[in-house]
Design a protein around this motif. Structure first.
Motif, mmCIF file in Angstrom:
data_model
loop_
_atom_site.group_PDB
_atom_site.id
_atom_site.type_symbol
_atom_site.label_atom_id
_atom_site.label_comp_id
_atom_site.label_asym_id
_atom_site.label_seq_id
_atom_site.Cartn_x
_atom_site.Cartn_y
_atom_site.Cartn_z
ATOM 1 N N ASP A 32 1.420 0.454 7.195
ATOM 2 C CA ASP A 32 0.566 1.415 7.441
ATOM 3 C C ASP A 32 -0.776 1.047 7.937
ATOM 4 N N ASP A 33 -1.333 2.091 8.577
ATOM 5 C CA ASP A 33 -2.859 1.971 8.939
ATOM 6 C C ASP A 33 -3.296 1.389 10.325
ATOM 7 N N HIS A 149 1.023 7.934 11.627
ATOM 8 C CA HIS A 149 0.396 7.999 10.370
ATOM 9 C C HIS A 149 -0.610 9.153 10.399
HETATM 10 ZN ZN LIG Z 1 -2.844 4.381 5.391
#
Ligand SMILES: [Zn+2]
Length: 381
Positions: A32-33, A149
């Motif tokens: 993620d991210d 995301h």
């Molecule tokens: Zn995240």
């Protein structure tokens, strides 16, 4: 200390016992991210620390927009290995398509919120001009296949309240440094302003649909096709967003096993998830059952973890015992060296160890993207 505590071991077995079975040994690495800002630079990190913002006990302080070099090093590690199909391991990065536009916000003297798309963010950073090129190249080579995301990785309402209404000095200091993420300042614990799609009020929900539509549109602009997989940033999203996710192309959603999601206005609902569950919109659910965050430090609930590689291998072996795909969660921060080189050195070294150990222990292993696993599970429906 055992690799997994007795309780963790029991829970891992129990949760892997549910869901669709696949007799193949499949490993998915979800990360993620990507695309979102966190700490803008080393100078920002040091200044915010000096100001007293809480960063030092949280490894996410070293998280920053991925640089050209971060991506090159990660790709090189992946290219050093091959699975049973003769292809390298593959990452599924979940990416944010935008960030707050600090300059625009300042120019209106904090009267209006504004965001900028990732191509504009990249232009503000010194060694990041190939980011979108590597996202596309990573996908083309099936090494690093971006998925969604969200738009920004911040809850605009909560962040804006702290910045523009409460004029919190700690948050404004971070704003000056073009950074987000600090959890506390001067004894004040901040609400979760990173949970972008986690509303307080029902009246916010139409705005969240809009955020996802923007995110889908930007993703398509950068990648040349619609996103097919999604995981919410940081905190659970309301169930009705599934309609917009469907509309923008999402067929596979990664969810918590036990998900408590907001209805808005202080009400919540609980649901259980398992790999291969199909929701009301015909989307397939994936569940993470292994965790690899080797640069993690300072978090008391993870203090007992001495070796993330051994722990992750144990979690994968439990997944395989129950004939389930292993879906590993490994955040971007583990592969970022822009703020602190030692952080990336450690993450990359440990990833190398993990990949080597997986291939040695299970020579029949197949690394897959989240999209490929989603399709496989969907076809079993
Ligand atoms: Zn995240």
């Amino acid at each position: 200390m055992n690799i997994l505590t007795f309780k963790e071991n029991f829970r891992t077995h129990l949760s892997n016992s549910f869901g669709k079975t696949l007799r193949r040994k499949i490993v998915v690495i979800e990360s993620d991210d990507w695309g979102s800002i966190r700490t803008a630079s080393k100078e920002a990190y040091q200044a915010m620390l000096q100001f007293g913002l809480k960063l030092e006990t949280n490894h996410y302080g070293f998280d920053s927009l991925e640089s050209n070099e971060d991506l090159e090093l990660l790709f090189n590690v992946l290219l050093d290995f091959k699975d049973a199909t003769g292809r390298p391991p593959v990452f599924t990065p979940f990416c944010n398509m935008a960030n707050p536009d600090f300059e625009a916000i300042e120019s209106t003297n904090f009267s209006d919120y504004a965001f900028e798309s990732i191509d504009k963010t990249i232009a503000r950073y010194p060694n990041h001009d190939k980011l979108l090129h590597y996202w596309q190249e990573g996908e083309r080579r099936r090494l690093f296949c971006p998925q969604l995301h969200g738009r920004e990785h911040i809850h605009v309402g909560r962040w804006w309240k702290l910045i523009a209404q409460e004029k919190d000095d700690g948050m404004l200091e971070a704003f000056r440094w073009r950074s987000v993420g600090a959890s506390r300042w001067n004894g004040k614990e901040y609400p979760n302003y990173l949970g972008a799609l986690h509303p307080e009020k029902k009246s916010e929900i139409p705005g969240l649909h809009k955020m996802l539509e923007d995110a889908g549109r930007l993703y398509e602009q950068y990648m040349g096709h619609k996103p097919t997989c999604f995981v919410a940033p940081n905190a659970e999203e309301p169930a009705e967003l599934e309609t917009t996710l469907k509309k923008i192309g999402v067929e596979t959603i990664t969810r918590a096993k036990r998900r408590i999601y907001p209805l808005g206005d202080g009400q919540f609902k609980k649901e259980w998830n398992w790999p291969g569950k199909i929701n009301a919109h015909g989307q397939v659910i994936l569940v993470r059952n292994a965790f690899f965050e080797p640069v993690c430090f300072g978090e008391p609930d993870k203090a007992h973890i001495t070796d993330w590689v051994d722990r992750c291998l144990k979690q994968i072996s439990i997944a395989f015992f129950w004939n389930k795909p292993a879906v590993i969660s490994s955040h971007r921060v583990n592969y970022i060296g822009f703020i602190e080189l030692k952080n990336r050195d450690k993450g990359i070294r440990e990833l190398r160890r993990l990949l080597k150990a997986i291939i040695k222990k299970w020579p029949e292993v197949e690394f897959m993207t989240s999209a490929e696993l989603g399709e496989l599970l969907m076809n079993k429906a």
